[in-house]
Design a protein around this motif. Structure first.
Motif, PDB file in Angstrom:
ATOM      1  N   LYS A 111       0.822  -1.210   0.000  1.00  0.00           N
ATOM      2  CA  LYS A 111       0.000   0.000   0.000  1.00  0.00           C
ATOM      3  C   LYS A 111       0.857   1.262   0.000  1.00  0.00           C
ATOM      4  O   LYS A 111       0.390   2.342  -0.340  1.00  0.00           O
ATOM      5  N   LYS A 117      -3.458   0.935  -4.354  1.00  0.00           N
ATOM      6  CA  LYS A 117      -4.381   1.462  -3.357  1.00  0.00           C
ATOM      7  C   LYS A 117      -4.701   0.411  -2.290  1.00  0.00           C
ATOM      8  O   LYS A 117      -4.784   0.706  -1.109  1.00  0.00           O
ATOM      9  N   ASP A 118      -4.902  -0.852  -2.718  1.00  0.00           N
ATOM     10  CA  ASP A 118      -5.279  -1.886  -1.753  1.00  0.00           C
ATOM     11  C   ASP A 118      -4.921  -3.270  -2.303  1.00  0.00           C
ATOM     12  O   ASP A 118      -4.726  -3.444  -3.508  1.00  0.00           O
ATOM     13  N   LYS A 163      -5.787  -3.681  -6.075  1.00  0.00           N
ATOM     14  CA  LYS A 163      -6.532  -2.542  -6.611  1.00  0.00           C
ATOM     15  C   LYS A 163      -5.546  -1.397  -6.803  1.00  0.00           C
ATOM     16  O   LYS A 163      -4.874  -0.985  -5.855  1.00  0.00           O
ATOM     17  N   SER A 164      -5.458  -0.919  -8.039  1.00  0.00           N
ATOM     18  CA  SER A 164      -4.509   0.153  -8.311  1.00  0.00           C
ATOM     19  C   SER A 164      -5.151   1.500  -7.993  1.00  0.00           C
ATOM     20  O   SER A 164      -6.348   1.592  -7.730  1.00  0.00           O
ATOM     21  N   VAL A 165      -4.345   2.549  -8.049  1.00  0.00           N
ATOM     22  CA  VAL A 165      -4.880   3.878  -7.758  1.00  0.00           C
ATOM     23  C   VAL A 165      -5.936   4.282  -8.789  1.00  0.00           C
ATOM     24  O   VAL A 165      -6.762   5.148  -8.538  1.00  0.00           O
ATOM     25  N   ASP A 166      -5.926   3.610  -9.956  1.00  0.00           N
ATOM     26  CA  ASP A 166      -6.956   3.863 -10.965  1.00  0.00           C
ATOM     27  C   ASP A 166      -8.198   3.010 -10.729  1.00  0.00           C
ATOM     28  O   ASP A 166      -9.068   2.942 -11.594  1.00  0.00           O
ATOM     29  N   ASP A 167      -8.248   2.327  -9.598  1.00  0.00           N
ATOM     30  CA  ASP A 167      -9.361   1.437  -9.253  1.00  0.00           C
ATOM     31  C   ASP A 167      -9.465   0.235 -10.181  1.00  0.00           C
ATOM     32  O   ASP A 167     -10.506  -0.400 -10.275  1.00  0.00           O
ATOM     33  N   GLU A 168      -8.370  -0.083 -10.849  1.00  0.00           N
ATOM     34  CA  GLU A 168      -8.344  -1.309 -11.643  1.00  0.00           C
ATOM     35  C   GLU A 168      -7.993  -2.469 -10.712  1.00  0.00           C
ATOM     36  O   GLU A 168      -7.142  -2.328  -9.844  1.00  0.00           O
ATOM     37  N   GLU A 169      -8.654  -3.616 -10.900  1.00  0.00           N
ATOM     38  CA  GLU A 169      -8.399  -4.756 -10.021  1.00  0.00           C
ATOM     39  C   GLU A 169      -7.745  -5.888 -10.809  1.00  0.00           C
ATOM     40  O   GLU A 169      -8.316  -6.421 -11.748  1.00  0.00           O
TER      41      GLU A 169
END
Lengths: 301, 235
Positions: A111, A117-118, A163-169
């Protein structure tokens, strides 16, 4: 009291070493997490260290070289890990102290990377419905349905999602076989893996998933080096690893099925031995033969 | 009670005589026939049969002469073909198909070596003896129960091998072949841990490599692992 003083002196010396190294690293561009207090982490680490023993039961601070203690603590601080939160722990190997991360620790360091992001992980049990796809060349989770009753079933696999900072999982999946092959590389005897397979499986897949992000991140090389060193600490050094397929083969096949035999009873003795008794019986109307053991063949005059 | 006599246990040759007091068997025939004769005080007629694990000459050299002497050879079809053995004294056996020789009931099983059809042997008798013979393999697929005797290869230790590779005394290619052919101390200990060794009276460590092993240390470590009497087959 003298022991307490000695520990305090050691602690001060090593803490000073670590702080000097840390200052130099920060001058070189290392950035620590905002709420992370290196001093508190070091105090907490020394508290933990006083409980750490080598395999002969000797205290770590007695048997380990000062440099290895300082290096382990520096790796801890650089990664922003907290022993109080069980993000990392210390293990004695011979006369060296090494830092190992728990998977909380791996999640924590991940993180910290600027592009993450997560991250989380789940276990796939027998009876679960698990579907994933490859979209645009990347694995993505479609569905994972499970029920409470399945938690005691056989583990079929494990997956992690970043989960990337672009909210891609992004999904990383490992089968049970892959997990077992990974565990066979472990330095420990795997006793903890057998006791807590779910947690250890999650840890394994998080380490797997984390690798791609750690080594391609824009973050400081100082941080990435420290992260990779702690991951490597769990495995035998490369030069000592037997070819991977041999190790995996042995882990998979050795000492598996039990085979056994029931010995067969010796067949009845030959006719030659029967004849003399029969003959004796004929000549023995008063049945004295049993009172006298038969003569050995060698004594036949 | 099993009497075990080691005639030799190295890459120069392997052979062992075992007996339960009734039936004597020769395990391996890795020496010239005359050498085996001499080692057994010329009482070859006492031998009821000879078991051979695989075709390498340090295990099968005397096979043709033993058959000519009137003793049955028990081995796999692959080994027989590789050595060109044939005749009525050749008894072809298969993994997991048991047979008997005198008082012994014997179960061959597959092992892992770079040859045609290698076998290990599990031998039992009605007196309660049970012996496993495991050599020239880098691991064993099987586990055993109620063993009283273990005769197991313990060829090298990984740290000694690595030391010698680093020092240039052992070529990395030799190490690679070794890892796929022979039992390391580490794997032997792992095997002993998962088998039931409570009834084990005697453990023989076989086929220790000249350069890659340390007899005293191996014996010590196996004794620590099992608590059983450990002998190292020297020669």
């Amino acid at each position: 009291m003298s022991t307490g003083n000695q520990v305090a002196i050691i602690q001060k010396d090593i803490t000073d070493d670590v702080n000097r190294s840390l200052t130099r690293l920060q001058d070189d561009g290392l950035i620590l997490p905002m709420n992370y207090n290196a001093s508190n982490a070091l105090k907490s680490a020394f508290f933990k260290l006083q409980e750490v023993q080598d395999k002969n039961g000797k205290p770590a601070l007695e048997v380990c070289s000062r440099e290895s203690v300082a290096n382990a603590l520096l790796d801890m601080v650089v990664q922003g890990l907290s022993p109080a939160k069980t993000q990392c722990y210390f293990i004695v190997y011979g006369s060296k102290l090494q830092l190992n991360r728990s998977y909380f620790g791996t999640q924590a360091v991940l993180k910290r990377l600027s592009n993450v992001k997560d991250i989380w992980a789940n276990v796939i049990y027998k009876g679960d419905v698990f579907e994933y796809e490859v979209a645009g060349g990347r694995e993505k989770l479609v569905k994972h349905e499970t029920s409470f009753e399945n938690r005691d079933n056989e583990i079929l696999g494990v997956y992690a999602v970043v989960k990337s900072v672009d909210d891609e999982e992004i999904l990383t999946v490992m089968t049970k076989k892959e997990v077992d092959a990974s565990w066979s590389q472990s330095k420990t005897s795997q006793s903890v893996h057998k006791k807590f397979p779910q947690e250890m499986a999650k840890r394994t897949v998080i380490n797997r998933a984390a690798k791609a992000y750690i080594n391609t991140s824009d973050d400081s090389d100082l941080l990435v080096d420290a992260i990779n060193r702690s991951t490597d600490n769990e495995y035998e050094e490369r030069i000592d690893v037997t070819p991977e397929e041999v190790k995996a083969e042995i882990a998979e096949h050795a000492n598996r099925e039990v085979i056994d035999i029931v010995p067969e009873v010796t067949p009845p003795s030959s006719k030659q031995q029967t004849a003399p008794r029969t003959k004796q019986l004929v000549d023995d109307p008063y049945d004295f033969a049993d009172d006298v053991p038969p003569l050995e063949q060698e004594m036949d005059f | 009670m099993i009497d075990i006599q080691c005639l030799g246990s190295s890459s120069a040759g392997n052979a062992y005589r075992i007996s339960d007091g009734h039936t004597a068997i020769l395990l391996e025939a890795g020496f010239p026939y005359k050498s085996i004769q001499r080692a057994l005080n010329f009482r070859m007629s006492d031998i009821s049969g000879c078991l051979i694990t695989h075709e390498h000459l340090d295990h099968s050299k005397a096979a043709p002469d033993i058959m000519r002497a009137g003793i049955n050879i028990y081995t796999s079809a692959g080994t027989a073909a590789a050595r060109g053995l044939s005749g009525h004294r050749l008894k072809v056996i298969k993994a997991l198909e048991k047979f008997t020789i005198g008082t012994w009931t014997i179960l061959p099983f597959d092992i892992q070596h770079d040859v045609e059809e290698p076998l290990g042997f599990l031998l039992a008798n009605t007196a309660g003896d049970k012996l496993v013979f495991l050599t020239d393999t880098y691991y064993c697929r099987h586990r055993f129960s109620g063993l009283t005797h273990i005769m197991c290869e313990c060829n090298y230790s990984l740290d000694i091998v690595n030391e010698r590779v680093a020092a240039g005394h052992l070529h990395p290619a030799q190490k690679k072949r070794l890892l796929r052919s022979h039992f390391s101390l580490e794997n032997v200990k792992e095997m002993l841990k998962v088998n039931d060794t409570r009834n084990v009276e005697e453990i023989w460590l076989l086929h220790l490599s000249d350069g890659n092993s340390d007899a005293e240390r191996f014996k010590q470590e196996i004794q620590e692992t099992t608590g059983a009497l450990v002998r190292v087959a020297d020669r």
